[in-house]
Design a protein around this motif. Structure first.
Motif, PDB file in Angstrom:
ATOM      1  N   GLU A  71       0.811  -1.222   0.000  1.00  0.00           N
ATOM      2  CA  GLU A  71       0.000   0.000   0.000  1.00  0.00           C
ATOM      3  C   GLU A  71       0.843   1.269   0.000  1.00  0.00           C
ATOM      4  OE1 GLU A  71      -2.792  -0.365   3.211  1.00  0.00           O
ATOM      5  OE2 GLU A  71      -4.002  -1.867   2.148  1.00  0.00           O
ATOM      6  N   LEU A  72       2.165   1.150  -0.087  1.00  0.00           N
ATOM      7  CA  LEU A  72       3.023   2.324  -0.183  1.00  0.00           C
ATOM      8  C   LEU A  72       3.014   2.849  -1.617  1.00  0.00           C
ATOM      9  CD1 LEU A  72       5.238   4.169   1.143  1.00  0.00           C
ATOM     10  CD2 LEU A  72       6.909   2.542   0.197  1.00  0.00           C
ATOM     11  N   PRO A  73       2.558   4.080  -1.855  1.00  0.00           N
ATOM     12  CA  PRO A  73       2.487   4.601  -3.235  1.00  0.00           C
ATOM     13  C   PRO A  73       3.824   5.175  -3.706  1.00  0.00           C
ATOM     14  CG  PRO A  73       0.867   5.625  -1.749  1.00  0.00           C
ATOM     15  CD  PRO A  73       1.908   4.965  -0.897  1.00  0.00           C
ATOM     16  N   SER A  74       4.879   4.419  -3.563  1.00  0.00           N
ATOM     17  CA  SER A  74       6.217   4.870  -3.932  1.00  0.00           C
ATOM     18  C   SER A  74       7.017   3.680  -4.431  1.00  0.00           C
ATOM     19  CB  SER A  74       6.918   5.508  -2.727  1.00  0.00           C
ATOM     20  OG  SER A  74       8.288   5.725  -2.993  1.00  0.00           O
ATOM     21  N   PHE A  75       8.039   3.957  -5.237  1.00  0.00           N
ATOM     22  CA  PHE A  75       8.928   2.904  -5.711  1.00  0.00           C
ATOM     23  C   PHE A  75       9.967   2.543  -4.654  1.00  0.00           C
ATOM     24  CE2 PHE A  75      11.078   6.862  -6.579  1.00  0.00           C
ATOM     25  CZ  PHE A  75      12.402   6.605  -6.282  1.00  0.00           C
ATOM     26  N   ASN A  76      10.111   3.349  -3.602  1.00  0.00           N
ATOM     27  CA  ASN A  76      11.206   3.222  -2.653  1.00  0.00           C
ATOM     28  C   ASN A  76      10.726   2.651  -1.319  1.00  0.00           C
ATOM     29  OD1 ASN A  76      13.523   3.407  -1.156  1.00  0.00           O
ATOM     30  ND2 ASN A  76      13.745   5.628  -1.333  1.00  0.00           N
ATOM     31  N   PRO A  77      10.850   1.333  -1.087  1.00  0.00           N
ATOM     32  CA  PRO A  77      10.386   0.755   0.179  1.00  0.00           C
ATOM     33  C   PRO A  77      11.194   1.228   1.369  1.00  0.00           C
ATOM     34  CG  PRO A  77      11.611  -0.881  -1.081  1.00  0.00           C
ATOM     35  CD  PRO A  77      11.437   0.313  -1.976  1.00  0.00           C
ATOM     36  N   GLY A  78      12.389   1.796   1.137  1.00  0.00           N
ATOM     37  CA  GLY A  78      13.200   2.320   2.237  1.00  0.00           C
ATOM     38  C   GLY A  78      12.509   3.408   3.025  1.00  0.00           C
ATOM     39  N   GLU A  79      11.515   4.072   2.414  1.00  0.00           N
ATOM     40  CA  GLU A  79      10.786   5.120   3.116  1.00  0.00           C
ATOM     41  C   GLU A  79      10.042   4.576   4.328  1.00  0.00           C
ATOM     42  OE1 GLU A  79       8.303   7.147   0.357  1.00  0.00           O
ATOM     43  OE2 GLU A  79       9.951   7.742  -0.952  1.00  0.00           O
ATOM     44  N   LEU A  80       9.657   3.298   4.296  1.00  0.00           N
ATOM     45  CA  LEU A  80       8.915   2.715   5.413  1.00  0.00           C
ATOM     46  C   LEU A  80       9.784   2.560   6.654  1.00  0.00           C
ATOM     47  CD1 LEU A  80       6.883  -0.002   3.491  1.00  0.00           C
ATOM     48  CD2 LEU A  80       5.973   2.066   4.569  1.00  0.00           C
ATOM     49  N   THR A 111      17.773   7.225   1.120  1.00  0.00           N
ATOM     50  CA  THR A 111      17.285   6.961   2.462  1.00  0.00           C
ATOM     51  C   THR A 111      18.290   6.048   3.162  1.00  0.00           C
ATOM     52  OG1 THR A 111      15.979   5.051   1.705  1.00  0.00           O
ATOM     53  CG2 THR A 111      14.859   7.178   1.828  1.00  0.00           C
ATOM     54  N   GLY A 112      18.498   6.294   4.440  1.00  0.00           N
ATOM     55  CA  GLY A 112      19.435   5.477   5.193  1.00  0.00           C
ATOM     56  C   GLY A 112      19.015   5.380   6.636  1.00  0.00           C
ATOM     57  N   PHE A 131      16.278   7.239  11.153  1.00  0.00           N
ATOM     58  CA  PHE A 131      16.095   7.350   9.707  1.00  0.00           C
ATOM     59  C   PHE A 131      16.561   8.715   9.228  1.00  0.00           C
ATOM     60  CE2 PHE A 131      13.513   8.785   6.135  1.00  0.00           C
ATOM     61  CZ  PHE A 131      13.592   7.734   5.245  1.00  0.00           C
ATOM     62  N   VAL A 132      17.270   8.732   8.083  1.00  0.00           N
ATOM     63  CA  VAL A 132      17.639   9.994   7.454  1.00  0.00           C
ATOM     64  C   VAL A 132      17.324   9.912   5.965  1.00  0.00           C
ATOM     65  CG1 VAL A 132      19.439  10.607   9.104  1.00  0.00           C
ATOM     66  CG2 VAL A 132      20.040   9.260   7.091  1.00  0.00           C
TER      67      VAL A 132
END
Length: 818
Positions: free
Chosen positions: A136-145, A162-163, A154-155
């Protein structure tokens, strides 16, 4: 490699001869207990075996059993796990799944003990990002979770950067958190850094992400030091069908992703996936400081390329040898271009290619794998050093074109990487009454090559080769009365740092039906990376410290040691009632032999037993002046994390997390005086972490709509990492010889002020246009466009928004069991 291949073949032949009892066929249809709608994708598995299927788009399933009686387990995110005893062939009819968003206590994880177990029973603090959150994340980047995970620092370093860090001591080159992808170490070979944007998997391929807070080196080896991020991919047999996702957003972001998984027959299944994503980084031009004409000046980064792109592919083929044994062959590859923050300005990552090839054997009692990883780039460079060399060329009379050409890379700005890694592992597990045993061995051979650009290799044929080997054993014993004891011991041999012993122990006490208290002790180690040992940056100004240095005053700089951490942790995880789930832990760490950021140690006459004039390419300029990495100090850190999940109503939950972190150091012990100024200050112990941070989220996941509102607060904190500084004014202290002043130059970089001190908000909303087939969703990060900076050598983060259209097509044919 030949030995491992022989073992794999032998085990395959052994299992191929097994026969099992009476076959049976079980069918049924799985329904949502609230809406009475069919549930596709429910995992239907035979307890204690590898056998299982997932339900079709209409909720139906058909499972062939090799023998009965048997127990079937039904599990699905957002619903309670259920078991059903099966005596023979037949239909279960409409089987009702009971909705529950407070499902955390039922989740099964593998990272804590490398065995499947309920998350409440594992002797480690594990945070879980489940498949529904990822889908359900509307982004290509799962690192945002990862920004929503308790205990994680998180930074965001830009649009795609993202790191994370765990429990302090962050830096711009942080290799203390191990990244694992389906059991494969997903780190760069020479630097040890997590692959991050260089990763090969796509979001739609991920089943879940398990994050361990604290050391877990006993099972995973060196560099599972502060924590572990284990990304677990979907099984094609339980995730058949085709997914197509298209997305767009500001910063010229476009993404297209596709995944297909299919069961071909009772023996073979496969999955393939691919992604192409591109966009433009936030506008930000850093200052490069250098002396020209006798005075210090600030100059813009040369030829800054703000465009980023990712091209990724993955494939996996599963072969069922028997009901209880399978072979899995995998490949993954990526080609990535983006801007990366470092300790010294930024690097322009250009067409960096990662490829990995693997083979795994999985059976009831055996696990074995071998995989080969390659890393290749021939045009990545340091923007800071290239800019300086350009102006040196201009000052020497070169034309603009001449200075921008090959000359601009001649002082060591260019980074070529042509490195390889070979890994092998074999593991055996079994149960003897109340005792569960896991024993295993791991081997790793790193072969780093920079064509002489940033390592102490000479050319493309001169590989720096490092071998490591480890053996481990784990024992779980059921003591009765709800107590479980876990003991782990590991012995590691590193070719440079020789033998290290790594223990772990845990005691878990079950409380009620869905809770447990745990007490654990664990040790972690972080072996210096190949860059730390054999680095050769900027014509030898920065050199690796695998052999030590002799300074011109006769004193010695000792070669690096392995960094160590010991942790004691107490925690509780479980349901307090049917609506409230809590996860609380407190910890105390004792760390020693910190590996410093790159630091100037003085003028050296020898590296090991080799004269500096033979080692340092720029000896004529530097005269032996060298910067390197050294060990120092002993620090105690401590803190606690609180996580609460409350179910307001069906499909609606409220999440809260809070983390506290602090440290203590003996100021009278001059071994902690890293900068050697005769006193111990905060600049000697670079904690680089906020003392307080918190998150609050509201999540809705219904039949038609889904969405999240999440707010993250990070307390203001000072940050120092080699050339990088972000700190409030402290005129009584100096960093790298310059008084600390906010919004002013600090040696080789500009101090924009401390990090943190902000509240960030993420908003997302989605709609199922056709249930389980077509959805439209969108996301806004930093919706109020507040200006804040989360990391050094990185832009100020502005508003980010994106939309995504996702199509899920059912499998071509009916699913069959393993």
């Amino acid at each position: 490699m030949k030995i491992l291949y022989t073992i794999l073949c032998g085990i395959c032949l052994l299992y191929s001869g097994f026969a099992f009892g009476q076959e049976a066929v079980v069918t049924g249809r799985l329904l949502d207990g609230d809406s009475q709608q069919p549930l596709p994708g429910v995992s239907v598995r035979v307890k204690g075996t590898q056998q299982g299927v997932s339900s079709d788009v209409d909720g139906s399933f058909r499972l062939s059993l090799k023998s009965t009686p048997a127990t079937i387990i039904f599990s699905y995110i957002g619903f309670e796990s259920q078991e059903k005893e099966i005596q023979g062939s037949g239909s279960l009819g409409d089987f009702i799944m009971k909705p529950s968003l407070i499902f955390m206590a039922d989740q099964v994880v593998i990272s804590g003990t490398r065995q499947a177990e309920k998350i409440t029973k594992t002797p480690a603090t594990i945070q879980l990002i489940n498949s529904k959150s990822i889908e359900e994340l509307p982004s290509f980047n799962p690192g945002e979770l990862l920004s929503r995970v308790k205990g994680v620092e998180f930074v965001r370093s830009g649009v795609i950067g993202t790191g994370i860090n765990i429990r302090g001591f962050n830096s711009n080159f942080n290799s203390k958190n191990l990244q694992v992808n389906d059991g494969r170490f997903a780190t760069l070979i020479a630097t040890g850094l997590p692959l991050g944007p260089l990763s090969t998997f796509i979001k739609e391929d991920i089943d879940r992400v398990e994050v361990i807070l604290g050391p877990n080196a006993a099972l995973y080896g060196p560099n599972a030091h502060n924590g572990l991020v284990n990304t677990i991919m979907k099984d094609p047999r339980a995730s058949q069908g085709t997914t197509i996702a298209l997305g767009a957003g500001n910063q010229n972001m476009l993404t297209a992703r596709v995944r297909h998984a299919q069961v071909l027959n009772d023996k073979f299944a496969f999955r393939v996936s691919g992604e192409y994503t591109k966009g433009t980084e936030f506008d930000f031009v850093d200052s490069v400081y250098m002396i020209r004409g006798g005075s210090l000046g600030a100059y813009e980064e040369l030829e800054l390329d703000n465009d980023f792109s990712f091209l990724k592919g993955n494939a996996s083929l599963v072969y069922n040898i028997t009901e209880r044994a399978e072979l899995v062959a995998t490949w993954g590859g990526s080609n990535t271009t983006y801007l990366a923050p470092t300790n010294v300005g930024r690097n322009q990552i250009k067409d960096w290619k990662i490829n990995h090839y693997g083979l795994k054997l999985i059976s009831e009692h055996w696990f074995a794998q071998a995989y080969y990883t390659t890393s290749k780039t021939d045009s990545t460079y340091s923007i800071d050093e290239r800019t300086k060399q350009y102006y040196r060329g201009i000052d020497s009379g070169l034309t603009d074109n001449q200075a921008r050409g090959a000359f601009s890379y001649q002082s060591g700005a260019l980074f070529i990487d042509d490195s390889r890694r070979l890994n092998g592992e074999i593991q055996y597990n079994n149960s003897l009454g109340k005792l569960n045993i896991v024993v295993g061995a791991q081997g790793q051979r790193d072969m780093a090559n920079s064509h002489g650009t940033y390592l102490l290799d000479k050319d493309e044929d001169d590989y720096i080769t490092i071998n490591q080997f480890g053996v481990y054993g784990q024992f779980d014993y059921d003591l009765g009365n709800g107590f479980k004891l876990t003991a782990v011991a590991r012995g590691d041999y590193h070719e440079v740092y020789e033998f290290n012993f790594v223990p772990k122990a845990g005691l878990v006490k079950s409380v009620g039906k869905d809770g447990a208290i745990r007490l654990t002790y664990s040790k972690g180690i972080a072996a210096p990376t190949i860059l730390n040992m054999y680095g050769n940056l900027f014509n030898g100004l920065i050199l690796g410290n695998a052999e030590g240095f002799t300074l011109n005053d006769g004193s010695a700089v000792e070669k690096q040691k392995v960094e160590e951490i010991q942790t004691i942790e107490l925690g509780y995880k479980g349901k307090l009632n049917n609506r409230l789930y809590t996860d609380i832990n407190a910890y105390y760490n004792k760390s020693k032999n910190f590996l410093s950021p790159v630091t100037v140690v003085g003028v050296a006459t020898e590296r090991g037993d080799q004269p500096m004039s033979e080692v340092q390419d720029g000896y004529g300029v530097y005269g032996g002046l060298v910067a390197t990495y050294v060990n120092f100090g002993e620090v105690n850190t401590f803190g606690f994390d609180i996580g609460l999940n409350y179910q307001l109503m069906n499909h609606l939950t409220l999440d809260f997390n809070y983390s506290f972190f602090d440290y203590s150091v003996d100021e009278d012990d001059l071994d902690n005086d890293f900068d050697k100024d005769g006193k111990v200050t905060k600049l000697d112990i670079l904690v680089n972490s906020p003392k307080n941070r918190a998150g609050l989220g509201l999540n809705y996941s219904g039949n038609k709509f889904f969405g999240t509102v999440f707010a993250r607060w990070v307390e203001e904190y000072d940050y120092f990492s080699s050339f990088q500084i972000a700190a409030k004014s402290q005129p009584e202290l100096s960093y790298r010889g310059v008084p600390i002043k906010e919004n002013a130059r600090s040696a080789d970089t500009w101090n924009y002020g401390p990090l943190g001190g902000f509240v960030d908000v993420d908003l997302s909303l989605g709609y199922h246009i056709i249930q389980n087939k077509l959805s439209l969703s969108g996301q806004v990060t930093n919706p109020f466009d507040a200006e804040f900076r989360e990391f050094t050598a990185s832009p100020f983060i502005g508003r980010l928004y994106s939309v995504q259209l996702k199509l899920d097509l059912p499998a071509i044919s009916k699913k069959t069991s393993k």
